[in-house]
Scaffold this motif. Structure first.
Motif, PDB file in Angstrom:
ATOM      1  N   ALA A 354       0.932  -1.338   0.178  1.00 43.11           N
ATOM      2  CA  ALA A 354       0.119  -0.077  -0.095  1.00 43.11           C
ATOM      3  C   ALA A 354       0.974   1.115  -0.011  1.00 43.11           C
ATOM      4  N   THR A 355       0.255   2.320  -0.584  1.00 42.22           N
ATOM      5  CA  THR A 355       0.890   3.551  -0.560  1.00 42.22           C
ATOM      6  C   THR A 355      -0.298   4.533   0.305  1.00 42.22           C
ATOM      7  N   GLY A 356      -0.067   5.913  -0.106  1.00 40.65           N
ATOM      8  CA  GLY A 356      -1.078   6.682   0.405  1.00 40.65           C
ATOM      9  C   GLY A 356      -2.278   6.849  -0.153  1.00 40.65           C
ATOM     10  N   SER A 357      -2.493   5.545  -1.253  1.00 38.70           N
ATOM     11  CA  SER A 357      -3.928   5.694  -2.034  1.00 38.70           C
ATOM     12  C   SER A 357      -4.769   4.946  -1.187  1.00 38.70           C
ATOM     13  N   ASP A 358      -6.093   4.992  -1.885  1.00 42.44           N
ATOM     14  CA  ASP A 358      -7.107   3.947  -1.154  1.00 42.44           C
ATOM     15  C   ASP A 358      -7.094   2.908  -2.392  1.00 42.44           C
ATOM     16  N   HIS A 359      -6.185   2.742  -3.310  1.00 42.48           N
ATOM     17  CA  HIS A 359      -5.955   1.533  -4.139  1.00 42.48           C
ATOM     18  C   HIS A 359      -4.602   1.075  -3.749  1.00 42.48           C
ATOM     19  N   LEU A 360      -4.498  -0.296  -4.236  1.00 44.08           N
ATOM     20  CA  LEU A 360      -3.191  -1.080  -4.142  1.00 44.08           C
ATOM     21  C   LEU A 360      -2.604  -0.925  -5.324  1.00 44.08           C
ATOM     22  N   PRO A 361      -1.408  -0.779  -5.585  1.00 45.10           N
ATOM     23  CA  PRO A 361      -0.649  -0.938  -6.863  1.00 45.10           C
ATOM     24  C   PRO A 361      -0.911  -2.382  -7.385  1.00 45.10           C
ATOM     25  N   VAL A 362      -0.640  -2.649  -8.804  1.00 45.98           N
ATOM     26  CA  VAL A 362      -0.537  -3.924  -9.222  1.00 45.98           C
ATOM     27  C   VAL A 362       0.538  -3.875 -10.309  1.00 45.98           C
ATOM     28  N   ALA A 363       1.111  -5.151 -10.284  1.00 46.38           N
ATOM     29  CA  ALA A 363       2.330  -5.245 -11.287  1.00 46.38           C
ATOM     30  C   ALA A 363       2.099  -6.661 -11.957  1.00 46.38           C
ATOM     31  N   ALA A 364       2.983  -6.873 -13.209  1.00 46.85           N
ATOM     32  CA  ALA A 364       3.021  -7.717 -14.250  1.00 46.85           C
ATOM     33  C   ALA A 364       4.354  -7.980 -14.934  1.00 46.85           C
ATOM     34  N   GLY A 365       4.818  -9.239 -14.730  1.00 41.35           N
ATOM     35  CA  GLY A 365       5.828  -9.467 -15.554  1.00 41.35           C
ATOM     36  C   GLY A 365       5.404 -10.188 -16.827  1.00 41.35           C
ATOM     37  N   ILE A 366       5.690  -9.599 -17.984  1.00 36.24           N
ATOM     38  CA  ILE A 366       5.231 -10.335 -19.462  1.00 36.24           C
ATOM     39  C   ILE A 366       6.643 -10.387 -20.350  1.00 36.24           C
ATOM     40  N   SER A 367       6.462 -11.528 -21.208  1.00 35.20           N
ATOM     41  CA  SER A 367       7.420 -11.703 -22.183  1.00 35.20           C
ATOM     42  C   SER A 367       6.935 -12.048 -23.533  1.00 35.20           C
ATOM     43  N   TRP A 368       7.726 -12.062 -24.446  1.00 33.69           N
ATOM     44  CA  TRP A 368       7.504 -12.109 -25.795  1.00 33.69           C
ATOM     45  C   TRP A 368       7.597 -13.706 -26.407  1.00 33.69           C
TER      46      TRP A 368
END
Length: 368
Positions: A354-368
């Motif tokens: 969590a940061t100071g936002s009311d949302h959580l950040p999302v992350a992803a790893g992608i490949s070709w």
């Protein structure tokens, strides 16, 4: 005579006592038989395990049909269908409640009936229970609704930069915080574009950047507004990221909010209109490799996103671990912040702290 009289008297007394004992025993035996008969009648009149708990069995079947046929729930009155689909995974919590009731009632029929909602829930969400991520990726992307009321945008920017993402999308950027994000992210991300309230920071070059019209303005006066006025609250953009594997089209979007109130029900008009417009923009995209990052204000189970999910697929569904809920921060109940792709391979998907936002950040790893 006297002795015989006493003897006769004693014999008569013994005979009388013996007759009375036999009668008592007969009465006791008869009473025992009556008690056994009454007990047998009670046992036979009791409902068996298959007849107990008919209400619980009916509720279990209704729960299963409710989840199975959620797409048939009408959306015309108060957006009921979308509301149900937003929180659809949570209906599985009724299963242990009904199971406890079935065990308490010793109802075999209710236990068997519970197989329907269990199988339906597992069919819908069982794939999210395991970790489907793979180590390594060619590119890491992050998306975060930083929150208009974020008390610490500088801290949020530093936390996001520390994620190591090559591509970082921000939504709900206020005019007051825009300078802070630009300053704090400049060192890690030499390339950036901010279009209204959404922006993209990148370690790789950007080109062909433009705002995307997702019909934030709607009605007869929409076309009469000056471009600079529209751009002030623009909520979607499209750009091309130059990667070692070729160009990647990246969309950043923040769709309209939804509201729940007693009179209007689940109000989603703005969001649904934005989703349809965004779906058309993606359909017109010429690049085969596309990533959509943003706060879509809805889950991918919601029918409102059919135009988008028919073209892109969720990295969380393909390579995540669990449901990946993102909102609200203190007790996330829904994943409304999404990363969707086509033409690339999702390797992993996770939720950042969590940061100071009311949302959580999302992350992803992608490949070709």
């Amino acid at each position: 005579m006297t002795g015989r009289g006493r003897g006769q008297t004693t014999t008569q007394g013994d005979t009388a006592e013996s007759g009375q004992g036999d009668a008592d025993r007969r009465d006791a035996g008869s009473g025992a038989w009556r008690a056994r008969i009454r007990r047998a009648i009670r046992i036979c009149s009791r409902p068996g395990p298959w007849k107990r708990g008919p209400v619980l069995a009916a509720l279990a079947l209704l729960l299963g049909l409710f989840m199975l046929l959620h797409a048939k729930i009408p959306n015309r009155s108060g957006g009921l269908g979308s509301l149900v689909e937003t929180f659809l995974p949570w209906f599985g919590l009724f299963v242990p409640v009904l199971l406890a009731g079935a065990l308490w009632r010793r109802s075999a029929s209710a236990v068997v009936a519970l197989l329907l909602p269990v199988l339906v829930w597992l069919n819908l969400f069982g794939g999210l229970l395991g970790d489907k991520s793979h180590p390594g990726s060619d590119l890491t992307v992050v998306s975060h609704n930083v929150g208009a009321d974020n008390p610490d945008p500088a801290g949020t920017a530093r936390d996001l930069a520390a994620s190591g993402a090559e591509v970082l999308a921000l939504e709900e950027i206020t005019p007051q915080a825009r300078g802070t994000y630009k300053k704090e992210l400049a060192k890690a991300y030499p390339y950036r574009t901010v279009q209204g309230t959404v922006g993209l920071w990148s370690k790789l070059p950007l080109s062909d950047t433009q705002p995307v019209d997702i019909k934030m303005d709607y009605g007869p006066l929409a076309d009469s507004k000056p471009l600079d006025v529209k751009m002030a609250y623009n909520r979607a953009l499209r750009t091309t990221v130059a990667t070692d594997h070729g160009p990647l089209a990246v969309y950043v979007a923040h769709l309209g909010s939804v509201r729940v109130n007693p009179r209007a029900g689940f109000w989603t008009d703005s969001r649904d209109r934005n989703a349809q417009a965004l779906g058309k923009a993606i359909a017109a995209e010429q690049n085969k490799r596309v990533v959509l990052l943003g706060d879509l204000n809805g889950t991918m189970d919601d029918r409102a996103f059919a135009d988008i999910t028919s073209q892109l697929h969720s990295v969380q569904d393909a390579a995540g671990d669990g449901f990946g809920f993102t909102w609200p921060t203190k007790f996330p109940v829904a994943r409304i912040d999404q990363i969707l792709v086509r033409g690339v391979e999702p390797e992993s998907s996770w939720v950042l702290p969590a940061t100071g936002s009311d949302h959580l950040p999302v992350a992803a790893g992608i490949s070709w």
